[in-house]
Design an enzyme around this catalytic site. Structure first.
Site, short mmCIF file in Angstrom:
data_model
loop_
_atom_site.label_atom_id
_atom_site.label_comp_id
_atom_site.label_asym_id
_atom_site.label_seq_id
_atom_site.Cartn_x
_atom_site.Cartn_y
_atom_site.Cartn_z
N ASP A 46 0.84 -1.19 0.00
CA ASP A 46 0.00 0.00 0.00
C ASP A 46 0.88 1.25 0.00
OD1 ASP A 46 0.79 0.66 2.63
OD2 ASP A 46 -1.00 -0.21 3.51
N ALA A 47 0.23 2.40 0.02
CA ALA A 47 0.96 3.66 -0.10
C ALA A 47 1.91 3.92 1.07
CB ALA A 47 -0.01 4.83 -0.26
#
Lengths: 136, 136, 136, 136
Positions: free
Chosen positions: B16-17
């Site tokens: 994820d980010a």
């Protein structure tokens, strides 16, 4: 007769280590868009499967990734019927962030008879409602 | 009688980010681990569903996130039977990166009768094979 | 001072071949719930990362899967602060479908200093707003 | 000089309530295929990002869904360079189950300079290795 666009929020689940929305996840947004488009026309997919014994299956897909979406972005998915066949529908879909177009796609979907496991004609009421969304 | 651990590679889809594996995706690794554990014992889930009419459903889950996994990491999922009931199995699972333990979990799974939609006793051959994986 | 529950619709992306929501995907709903809970308190995670250099990371997780959710279901995710430490928050979360509780979880989250890569105290304004959501 | 195909197993995480692999998840398989293709040529994406400051971003995508994949299927992802530009690569990819082709795709990928946030020429060693995989 038209169906409105769907707002979508970007969460951590949608992003990847590049800091942007993972490329496959735009297809999830598109499918939410098609699902809500059908729901606005009066059709729910679980009911279609259980009562009419049909489902929609994606046959082909083409997309342009123009600009990346990021965490916390508020996106809008727009869905329109581009072509309507006897047993297939082609949707034109876009994902916008405000005025910017981030993503465009064309998605061809076939109507499946779940009992016989093969393509079948769109039920007349669905076909008619889809037709009404097209500009005359 | 034991079942070996499962190697898992981390891809962009898993991250994820935050630059690490998204917290829900460890549960996918765990399920791959349980699936391969069962396959090594001779049981495939699609066949179990179609032929024996049973499936496994997670009832409870507890996990500790100790250290993050990252893109391109090679992980190993280890799966063991911690407790074996009439209709339920509790698995102890860990995810390692080399010598480091990144994640530990305890997962309680129930055996479902798919036709009646409720819990049922584990088929005897599965129960016996699971029992044999436990240290005596 | 409280934060409202989050409605969530179940789409095909969330389900699995068992016909129900895949067990890891409930964690996505929970995280949407925590994200909107924070947003209602005035905090956005991308801004927290970029401006305050902090992020939240799940440290431990425990859940009970009570009843399955299905395609097209309208769910509601409720989020509350159960315990509030100097550098950690424990959330109690539930997922409901109408009157039915499908899923309950307790999620312990740590505040991370992104530059130093380790736990840090919750910023005072966040801590204060979280505290105000707790019943006195 | 070529790079071998990647075996992929279908797990519950990949399927949907239609009993088949969810349409977006084929893109995950494709990306695993491209990642392993690059790894076989000697390039790891995390190292490319950290050391060379570059990453690959999908620009356009087109796919045909020919037959559905199902739980427990063993698939094979084949990846080849179809066209090689200064700053872009077009991959032709297929997903097979035994002799059957389930899915074909063409994926155009751009090389990004992560510091300047825009397209940049492929590093010469990567370009050369990609070129060598093409039939002469």
């Amino acid at each position: 007769m038209s169906a409105g666009p769907l707002p979508v929020r970007v969460y951590y689940e949608d992003t990847d280590a590049g800091g942007v929305v993972y490329y496959a996840n735009y297809l999830k947004y598109l499918e939410r868009g098609r699902t809500e488009f059908l729901r606005q026309l009066g059709f729910e997919q679980r009911a279609l499967a259980q009562e009419a014994g049909i489902a929609f299956a994606v046959r082909s897909f083409a997309a342009e990734y123009l600009k990346p979406a990021r965490l916390d972005d508020e996106l809008v998915v727009a869905t329109a019927v581009e072509a309507l066949g006897r047993a297939q529908v082609t949707f034109a879909q876009t994902i916008q962030r405000g005025e910017e177009t981030l993503f465009t796609a064309r998605v061809r979907v076939a109507c499946l008879d779940l009992h016989r496991g093969r393509a079948t004609a769109l039920p007349a009421p669905i076909r008619e409602r889809l037709r009404q969304t097209q500009p005359s």
